[in-house]
Design a protein around this motif. Sequence first.
Motif, PDB file in Angstrom:
ATOM      1  N   ARG A   1       0.975  -1.099   0.080  1.00  0.00           N
ATOM      2  CA  ARG A   1       0.020  -0.016   0.067  1.00  0.00           C
ATOM      3  C   ARG A   1       0.648   1.220   0.000  1.00  0.00           C
ATOM      4  O   ARG A   1       1.990   1.062   0.356  1.00  0.00           O
ATOM      5  CB  ARG A   1      -0.890   0.010   1.348  1.00  0.00           C
ATOM      6  CG  ARG A   1      -1.826  -1.093   1.415  1.00  0.00           C
ATOM      7  CD  ARG A   1      -2.644  -1.213   2.733  1.00  0.00           C
ATOM      8  NE  ARG A   1      -3.590  -2.097   2.795  1.00  0.00           N
ATOM      9  CZ  ARG A   1      -4.362  -2.481   3.835  1.00  0.00           C
ATOM     10  NH1 ARG A   1      -4.386  -1.497   4.493  1.00  0.00           N
ATOM     11  NH2 ARG A   1      -4.873  -3.532   3.961  1.00  0.00           N
ATOM     12  N   GLY A   2       0.297   2.495  -0.398  1.00  0.00           N
ATOM     13  CA  GLY A   2       1.164   3.598  -0.495  1.00  0.00           C
ATOM     14  C   GLY A   2       1.916   3.898  -1.636  1.00  0.00           C
ATOM     15  O   GLY A   2       2.701   4.886  -1.589  1.00  0.00           O
TER      16      GLY A   2
ATOM     17  N   ARG B   1       4.169  10.960  -4.731  1.00  0.00           N
ATOM     18  CA  ARG B   1       4.095   9.662  -4.192  1.00  0.00           C
ATOM     19  C   ARG B   1       4.957   8.765  -4.755  1.00  0.00           C
ATOM     20  O   ARG B   1       5.259   8.875  -5.893  1.00  0.00           O
ATOM     21  CB  ARG B   1       2.627   9.402  -4.061  1.00  0.00           C
ATOM     22  CG  ARG B   1       1.628  10.128  -3.296  1.00  0.00           C
ATOM     23  CD  ARG B   1       0.242   9.823  -3.611  1.00  0.00           C
ATOM     24  NE  ARG B   1      -0.142   9.823  -5.081  1.00  0.00           N
ATOM     25  CZ  ARG B   1      -1.418   9.473  -5.425  1.00  0.00           C
ATOM     26  NH1 ARG B   1      -2.479   9.078  -4.792  1.00  0.00           N
ATOM     27  NH2 ARG B   1      -1.848   9.660  -6.722  1.00  0.00           N
TER      28      ARG B   1
ATOM     29  N   ASP C   1      -4.907   0.302  -6.974  1.00  0.00           N
ATOM     30  CA  ASP C   1      -5.051   1.412  -6.222  1.00  0.00           C
ATOM     31  C   ASP C   1      -3.838   1.909  -5.312  1.00  0.00           C
ATOM     32  O   ASP C   1      -3.481   0.886  -4.762  1.00  0.00           O
ATOM     33  CB  ASP C   1      -6.576   1.434  -5.565  1.00  0.00           C
ATOM     34  CG  ASP C   1      -7.562   1.526  -6.584  1.00  0.00           C
ATOM     35  OD1 ASP C   1      -7.530   1.706  -7.544  1.00  0.00           O
ATOM     36  OD2 ASP C   1      -8.751   1.226  -6.095  1.00  0.00           O
ATOM     37  N   PHE C   2      -3.917   3.010  -4.869  1.00  0.00           N
ATOM     38  CA  PHE C   2      -2.882   3.497  -4.033  1.00  0.00           C
ATOM     39  C   PHE C   2      -2.865   2.675  -2.487  1.00  0.00           C
ATOM     40  O   PHE C   2      -1.874   2.169  -1.972  1.00  0.00           O
ATOM     41  CB  PHE C   2      -3.036   5.015  -3.714  1.00  0.00           C
ATOM     42  CG  PHE C   2      -1.998   5.773  -2.812  1.00  0.00           C
ATOM     43  CD1 PHE C   2      -0.729   5.828  -3.302  1.00  0.00           C
ATOM     44  CD2 PHE C   2      -2.441   6.001  -1.442  1.00  0.00           C
ATOM     45  CE1 PHE C   2       0.119   6.471  -2.384  1.00  0.00           C
ATOM     46  CE2 PHE C   2      -1.552   6.669  -0.754  1.00  0.00           C
ATOM     47  CZ  PHE C   2      -0.107   6.705  -1.123  1.00  0.00           C
ATOM     48  N   ASP C   3      -4.030   2.363  -2.212  1.00  0.00           N
ATOM     49  CA  ASP C   3      -4.560   1.654  -0.960  1.00  0.00           C
ATOM     50  C   ASP C   3      -4.522   0.180  -1.145  1.00  0.00           C
ATOM     51  O   ASP C   3      -4.895  -0.567  -0.082  1.00  0.00           O
ATOM     52  CB  ASP C   3      -5.367   2.355  -0.152  1.00  0.00           C
ATOM     53  CG  ASP C   3      -6.826   2.245  -0.896  1.00  0.00           C
ATOM     54  OD1 ASP C   3      -6.753   1.854  -1.936  1.00  0.00           O
ATOM     55  OD2 ASP C   3      -8.145   2.492  -0.169  1.00  0.00           O
ATOM     56  N   THR C   4      -4.262  -0.327  -2.361  1.00  0.00           N
ATOM     57  CA  THR C   4      -4.289  -1.860  -2.635  1.00  0.00           C
ATOM     58  C   THR C   4      -3.100  -2.466  -2.595  1.00  0.00           C
ATOM     59  O   THR C   4      -2.024  -1.768  -3.192  1.00  0.00           O
ATOM     60  CB  THR C   4      -5.182  -2.011  -3.776  1.00  0.00           C
ATOM     61  OG1 THR C   4      -6.676  -1.437  -3.731  1.00  0.00           O
ATOM     62  CG2 THR C   4      -5.485  -3.340  -4.069  1.00  0.00           C
ATOM     63  N   GLU C   5      -2.772  -3.647  -2.345  1.00  0.00           N
ATOM     64  CA  GLU C   5      -1.748  -4.354  -2.147  1.00  0.00           C
ATOM     65  C   GLU C   5      -1.901  -5.609  -3.130  1.00  0.00           C
ATOM     66  O   GLU C   5      -2.994  -5.850  -3.497  1.00  0.00           O
ATOM     67  CB  GLU C   5      -1.095  -4.745  -0.989  1.00  0.00           C
ATOM     68  CG  GLU C   5      -2.086  -5.669  -0.062  1.00  0.00           C
ATOM     69  CD  GLU C   5      -1.558  -6.011   1.292  1.00  0.00           C
ATOM     70  OE1 GLU C   5      -1.409  -6.885   1.813  1.00  0.00           O
ATOM     71  OE2 GLU C   5      -1.244  -4.917   2.242  1.00  0.00           O
TER      72      GLU C   5
ATOM     73  N   LYS D   1     -14.119  -2.903  -5.229  1.00  0.00           N
ATOM     74  CA  LYS D   1     -14.578  -2.013  -4.199  1.00  0.00           C
ATOM     75  C   LYS D   1     -16.086  -1.659  -4.712  1.00  0.00           C
ATOM     76  O   LYS D   1     -16.985  -1.428  -3.692  1.00  0.00           O
ATOM     77  CB  LYS D   1     -13.913  -0.689  -4.382  1.00  0.00           C
ATOM     78  CG  LYS D   1     -12.260  -0.797  -3.626  1.00  0.00           C
ATOM     79  CD  LYS D   1     -11.607   0.516  -3.537  1.00  0.00           C
ATOM     80  CE  LYS D   1     -10.152  -0.024  -3.084  1.00  0.00           C
ATOM     81  NZ  LYS D   1      -9.399   1.080  -2.889  1.00  0.00           N
TER      82      LYS D   1
ATOM     83  N   ALA E   1     -10.137  -3.435   3.072  1.00  0.00           N
ATOM     84  CA  ALA E   1      -8.624  -3.646   2.744  1.00  0.00           C
ATOM     85  C   ALA E   1      -8.714  -4.676   1.399  1.00  0.00           C
ATOM     86  O   ALA E   1      -9.706  -5.394   1.541  1.00  0.00           O
ATOM     87  CB  ALA E   1      -7.835  -4.392   3.880  1.00  0.00           C
TER      88      ALA E   1
ATOM     89  N   LYS F   1      -6.467  -7.037  -1.735  1.00  0.00           N
ATOM     90  CA  LYS F   1      -5.149  -7.373  -2.090  1.00  0.00           C
ATOM     91  C   LYS F   1      -5.441  -8.366  -3.249  1.00  0.00           C
ATOM     92  O   LYS F   1      -6.280  -9.405  -3.339  1.00  0.00           O
ATOM     93  CB  LYS F   1      -4.509  -8.239  -1.149  1.00  0.00           C
ATOM     94  CG  LYS F   1      -3.261  -8.829  -1.359  1.00  0.00           C
ATOM     95  CD  LYS F   1      -2.578  -9.772   0.014  1.00  0.00           C
ATOM     96  CE  LYS F   1      -1.401 -10.447  -0.423  1.00  0.00           C
ATOM     97  NZ  LYS F   1      -0.770 -11.177   0.673  1.00  0.00           N
TER      98      LYS F   1
END
Length: 238
Positions: free
Chosen positions: A74-75, A86, A107-111, A194, A206, A208
């Motif tokens: 993430r991130g 970023r 996505d930015f918050d998906t791993e 999502k 969350a 993944k």
Amino acid sequence: MSDKIRLQKFLAQCGICSRRKAEEYIQQGDVTVDGVIIHEMGVTVVPGISEVSFKGKVVAEKEPPVYYLLNKPRGYVTTLKDPQGRPIVTALITDCPLRLFPVGRLDFDTEGALLLTNDGNLAQKIQHPSHITDKTYEALVRGNPNDSALQRLEKGVMIEGKMTSPARLRRLAKKGGNTLVEIVIHEGRKHQVKKMFAHIGHPVIALKRTAYGKLRLGKLGIGKYRLLSSADINRIFL
């Protein structure tokens, strides 16, 4: 220093044409080496040193195709640059001198599983609608969706005026008041997973991605990556 090779061989290796056709182009004066028009056979060049042009455009050797599977943290953004500054996913591949790009997005918050390559043909094949490539995700969703709700996703739901294709789902575990669900889709619509869970009233907490086709993350750690073989690539399309 690179070894010298014949000019027509160099043109063929760069994907311009066959060696025989290259000889014709040379005789026609369509090829220059270091600014000099070449007409005769037997001229040699040093790849990476000599500047070869064909019909006025500089010719470069084709890079060998390479493929990496990254467990994206993430991130990180899955673009080649970010105006917000970023961190980008390609910065995580530290031992490859070639220019790589991500296949699709997370996505930015998906791993999870992300392919990086320099092979545009493979990227197009994976993402083109004519090639059905399963993508498996683990979604931690709020609450406990019942069988009826999951069956709606399996059959397809209307999102932004378009039905989603049938999906495969199974519950993996309960985590407090939330549920870990595996979902397999082959579409690549933006924020699709999502939006699907939000549609049935169980928003994603969350997310993944765990696999492309049969190519799975396995025990690959977050932020780690591995070089893929041709056998690995074939697993994507199984």
